[in-house]
Design an enzyme around this catalytic site. Structure first.
Site, PDB file in Angstrom:
ATOM      1  N   ARG A 180      -9.613   3.768   9.796  1.00 22.17           N
ATOM      2  CA  ARG A 180      -9.371   2.357  10.110  1.00 22.17           C
ATOM      3  C   ARG A 180     -10.625   1.624  10.585  1.00 22.17           C
ATOM      4  O   ARG A 180     -10.552   0.435  10.893  1.00 22.17           O
ATOM      5  CB  ARG A 180      -8.280   2.254  11.184  1.00 22.17           C
ATOM      6  CG  ARG A 180      -6.926   2.763  10.716  1.00 22.17           C
ATOM      7  CD  ARG A 180      -5.865   2.554  11.750  1.00 22.17           C
ATOM      8  NE  ARG A 180      -4.561   3.021  11.285  1.00 22.17           N
ATOM      9  CZ  ARG A 180      -3.433   2.923  11.975  1.00 22.17           C
ATOM     10  NH1 ARG A 180      -3.458   2.365  13.173  1.00 22.17           N
ATOM     11  NH2 ARG A 180      -2.301   3.372  11.480  1.00 22.17           N
ATOM     12  N   ARG A 200       9.994 -10.265   4.690  1.00 20.56           N
ATOM     13  CA  ARG A 200      10.796  -9.088   4.348  1.00 20.56           C
ATOM     14  C   ARG A 200      12.186  -9.173   4.957  1.00 20.56           C
ATOM     15  O   ARG A 200      12.348  -9.563   6.114  1.00 20.56           O
ATOM     16  CB  ARG A 200      10.105  -7.809   4.836  1.00 20.56           C
ATOM     17  CG  ARG A 200       8.955  -7.368   3.966  1.00 20.56           C
ATOM     18  CD  ARG A 200       8.462  -5.981   4.306  1.00 20.56           C
ATOM     19  NE  ARG A 200       7.929  -5.862   5.650  1.00 20.56           N
ATOM     20  CZ  ARG A 200       6.853  -5.138   5.963  1.00 20.56           C
ATOM     21  NH1 ARG A 200       6.188  -4.500   5.002  1.00 20.56           N
ATOM     22  NH2 ARG A 200       6.438  -5.052   7.208  1.00 20.56           N
ATOM     23  N   ARG A 238      13.536  -7.591  10.376  1.00 25.76           N
ATOM     24  CA  ARG A 238      13.188  -6.687  11.474  1.00 25.76           C
ATOM     25  C   ARG A 238      12.433  -7.471  12.544  1.00 25.76           C
ATOM     26  O   ARG A 238      11.576  -8.301  12.206  1.00 25.76           O
ATOM     27  CB  ARG A 238      12.311  -5.536  10.965  1.00 25.76           C
ATOM     28  CG  ARG A 238      13.004  -4.599  10.011  1.00 25.76           C
ATOM     29  CD  ARG A 238      12.193  -3.337   9.757  1.00 25.76           C
ATOM     30  NE  ARG A 238      10.771  -3.599   9.568  1.00 25.76           N
ATOM     31  CZ  ARG A 238       9.904  -2.689   9.127  1.00 25.76           C
ATOM     32  NH1 ARG A 238      10.332  -1.472   8.825  1.00 25.76           N
ATOM     33  NH2 ARG A 238       8.637  -2.980   8.987  1.00 25.76           N
ATOM     34  N   LYS A 279       0.831  -1.222   0.000  1.00 25.16           N
ATOM     35  CA  LYS A 279       0.000   0.000   0.000  1.00 25.16           C
ATOM     36  C   LYS A 279       0.861   1.265   0.000  1.00 25.16           C
ATOM     37  O   LYS A 279       0.593   2.206  -0.748  1.00 25.16           O
ATOM     38  CB  LYS A 279      -0.926  -0.023   1.222  1.00 25.16           C
ATOM     39  CG  LYS A 279      -1.695   1.262   1.476  1.00 25.16           C
ATOM     40  CD  LYS A 279      -2.705   1.080   2.577  1.00 25.16           C
ATOM     41  CE  LYS A 279      -2.072   0.713   3.902  1.00 25.16           C
ATOM     42  NZ  LYS A 279      -1.313   1.822   4.504  1.00 25.16           N
ATOM     43  N   ARG A 335      -2.975  -6.686  13.885  1.00 26.92           N
ATOM     44  CA  ARG A 335      -3.198  -5.642  12.881  1.00 26.92           C
ATOM     45  C   ARG A 335      -4.120  -6.148  11.771  1.00 26.92           C
ATOM     46  O   ARG A 335      -5.006  -5.426  11.309  1.00 26.92           O
ATOM     47  CB  ARG A 335      -1.855  -5.177  12.296  1.00 26.92           C
ATOM     48  CG  ARG A 335      -0.987  -4.403  13.265  1.00 26.92           C
ATOM     49  CD  ARG A 335       0.070  -3.587  12.536  1.00 26.92           C
ATOM     50  NE  ARG A 335       1.006  -4.424  11.788  1.00 26.92           N
ATOM     51  CZ  ARG A 335       2.140  -4.912  12.277  1.00 26.92           C
ATOM     52  NH1 ARG A 335       2.465  -4.677  13.545  1.00 26.92           N
ATOM     53  NH2 ARG A 335       2.944  -5.629  11.524  1.00 26.92           N
TER      54      ARG A 335
END
Length: 314
Positions: A164, A203, A238, A89, A250
């Protein structure tokens, strides 16, 4: 006798000559006065004519404005983008802002940080809730968002990460409508929850350049073992990308199509059916270039309707 007569004649001559000189000076003074008066009269007449000319020019401009069609101002392009963490996004949002010169990419997290760091009235109130570990209420968040849109979005804006929830979407729409702001486009990036989760956890960050794309779950950008596929430097994960519980939390909020973020997106989709905005759905499973191409293809018809044919996308 002759001497007295001579002096008498001489004194009369001097007196006579003095009279002549005085008469000439008076005449010259009179002429100067007359010239000054004439000059003052000319200046007064010139000012009068100048005022009349200025009035005539102003009146002519008013008449011209009334009868000559003025070019319409181009509307400000206002965009919202939705997509789960891991959908790209932010990347697609940055691409959209580059398509429109001067468009601001406004992220919800940045809005909070800027207001808090600048010590605005809204920022101070928001910080009190954040310090207590509480959610910032909508009556603070929405005015904060609106203030940022007005301050930074004069040449167009893309709102990323807000609203949200369904309630926030409804409230924000009502506030924007009251301000005469129409949402031009709403973009939703579609991506299966499992794929979004894998993308986050896959990632890898390059030690040399964090913008080098590396992901162990995407073949096109898979690193070479522990080495960046672009430069060969070491890549690492990370810690927050490996926090599966936080990712699930989330995504619980995003994929909630009853009251959560998906419900917010679908609220705008319903508005699009009423011709109140343009809703774009993108398949987020492809690579960045494929999603960008699909986005440009869907933006074009809406832009032609909004701003007229011939609008160029950067």
């Amino acid at each position: 006798f002759f001497r007295e007569t001579f002096y008498s004649i001489l004194s009369r001559s001097v007196f006579f000559l003095g009279g002549i000189l005085r008469s000439r000076k008076m005449a010259e003074a009179l002429r100067v006065t007359q010239l000054e008066a004439a000059l003052e009269s000319a200046q007064t007449e010139l000012k009068k004519k100048s005022d009349q000319l200025r009035w005539a020019m102003e009146r002519l401009a008013q008449v011209a404005e009334a009868i000559i069609p003025q070019p319409a101002e181009k509307p400000v392009v206002a965009v919202m983008i939705f997509g789960p963490n891991g959908s790209g996004k932010g990347t697609q949002g940055a691409i959209v802002t580059k398509m429109f010169e001067g468009m601001a990419h406004i992220e919800s997290g940045v809005i909070f940080r800027e207001h808090i760091s600048k010590g605005t009235e809204l920022g101070i109130k928001a910080k009190e809730f954040i310090n207590r570990g509480e959610l910032v209420p909508d009556d603070i968040t929405i005015p904060m968002v609106l203030a940022t849109l007005k301050a930074q979005g004069g040449r167009g804006w893309l709102l990323d990460g807000f609203p949200r929830s369904l309630v926030q979407a409804q409230k924000l729409y009502d506030v924007l409508k009251s301000q005469g702001i129409r949402i031009s486009f709403v973009i939703e990036i579609l991506l299966a929850r499992s794929v979004a989760k894998d993308r986050i956890m896959g990632r890898r960050i390059c030690a040399k350049d964090g913008n080098h794309p590396n992901n162990v779950f995407i073949d096109a950008i898979k690193p070479n073992g522990d080495c960046c596929r672009v430069c060969g430097e070491k890549v690492t994960a990370r810690p927050d990308d490996q926090n599966e519980a936080a990712i699930n939390q989330r995504h619980d909020i995003y994929y909630d199509d009853k009251t959560g973020t998906l419900a917010a997106a679908h609220f705008y989709r319903d508005l699009a059916e009423q011709k109140l905005t343009t809703y774009i759905e993108l398949d987020g499973s492809g690579d960045v270039a494929a999603v960008k191409e699909a986005l440009a293809l869907q933006l074009r018809p809406g832009l032609n309707a909004l701003m007229g044919p011939g609008v160029r996308l950067a």
